[in-house]
Write a protein that holds these residues in place. Sequence first.
Motif, PDB file in Angstrom:
ATOM      1  N   GLN A  11      36.669  45.004  40.779  1.00 41.26           N
ATOM      2  CA  GLN A  11      37.907  44.610  40.117  1.00 41.26           C
ATOM      3  C   GLN A  11      38.885  44.156  41.195  1.00 41.26           C
ATOM      4  O   GLN A  11      39.381  44.965  41.978  1.00 41.26           O
ATOM      5  N   LEU A  22      37.174  40.683  37.208  1.00 41.44           N
ATOM      6  CA  LEU A  22      35.926  41.391  37.493  1.00 41.44           C
ATOM      7  C   LEU A  22      34.970  40.399  38.137  1.00 41.44           C
ATOM      8  O   LEU A  22      34.396  39.546  37.458  1.00 41.44           O
ATOM      9  N   GLU A 330      35.197  47.829  33.725  1.00 37.52           N
ATOM     10  CA  GLU A 330      35.796  46.692  33.034  1.00 37.52           C
ATOM     11  C   GLU A 330      37.074  47.080  32.282  1.00 37.52           C
ATOM     12  O   GLU A 330      37.830  46.204  31.827  1.00 37.52           O
TER      13      GLU A 330
END
Length: 353
Positions: A11, A22, A330
């Motif tokens: 990230q 990402l 995520e």
Amino acid sequence: MGSLPKTMRAQQYDARDNKLHLNDIPIPEPREHEILVKIACASLCHSDVMLFEPNDQGLILGKNPVTIGHEATGVVVSTGSGATASKFKKGDNVGFLCAVECCFECEQCRTVHNSYCATGKTKMQGFTLDGYFQEYAVVDARATMVLPEGLDVKTAAPLFCAGVTAFHGVQDCELKPGQWIGIIGCGGLGHLGVQYAKAMGYKVIGIDITDQALEEARNCGADHVFNSITDKDWQKKIVELTGGGVDAAVNFTASKRSYDDAPAIIRPGLGLLMVVGIPRQPLELNALDIALGRYRVKGSNNGTCYNMRPALEFSAKHNIKPHLTTYKLEELPKMVELMTAHKAQGRMGVVFD
């Protein structure tokens, strides 16, 4: 690198659009003094969120994009050939601090902070170099330690920034058991500060602007709690409760107003304001108050390789546990939103498979 893949997910903050992305990036190889770690848990600190905000407190972005995160634990995958790195072995559960490229030996590194290394070369992982919200990271062996028995590699990550910071923020007040301490801000740092203060034998008052954080403070052992927004008489009540004011007020928040409000609850002539949290704006202190000794002001070193071990060993001995809510990699943007909106309780972290 053996059977490791060549790339990993990370990230990364991009200053061009002020957002996280990402990305797939190469897995780094450890240099002589470094260790390659498979990240087990990376937790979010308010300093990470400051990347997205304007500030004049000296927060500097290095490479762009950069993997954010400076608070993590992991498992050793491989080591460099140097003597310090070679002391670690594959499979060790470790925690580490984010300062790199410093000498670790000068007076500033040993007694002040690595940020002020005499070489002037210090960089911070998560800001000027890639940090820990990625599947693997290289860390400096000199700022790494094997986890004490009783600490879980998947939940201990917050102790390697929040824990060390909160421990020394409380310990460096140098109070005696039975004295009063005010913990201002009972969130990611403060809920640990409450636990450390109780373990050291102090009488603890938790102060926050959300009932959720105050509930966490109670759960962590706070003797009394006050909401400084909804209770208009909170300062007067604290002075009355303590017989003159707290012996020390430790401010873990990034709120300038909380610093402005703190002197009113500190015992005159004896009390201490401990500066830990970093607001966007510079602090304003009344010079006459300081000159006449109404209260003292002090800062606390928030973590070097020389003071992290006592904090971690104390945490293990006294069963100090971060309240950790876990997410997937995520979901990091969601974590940032929750922290920015003051809706997080305790600490939030990404746990990797």
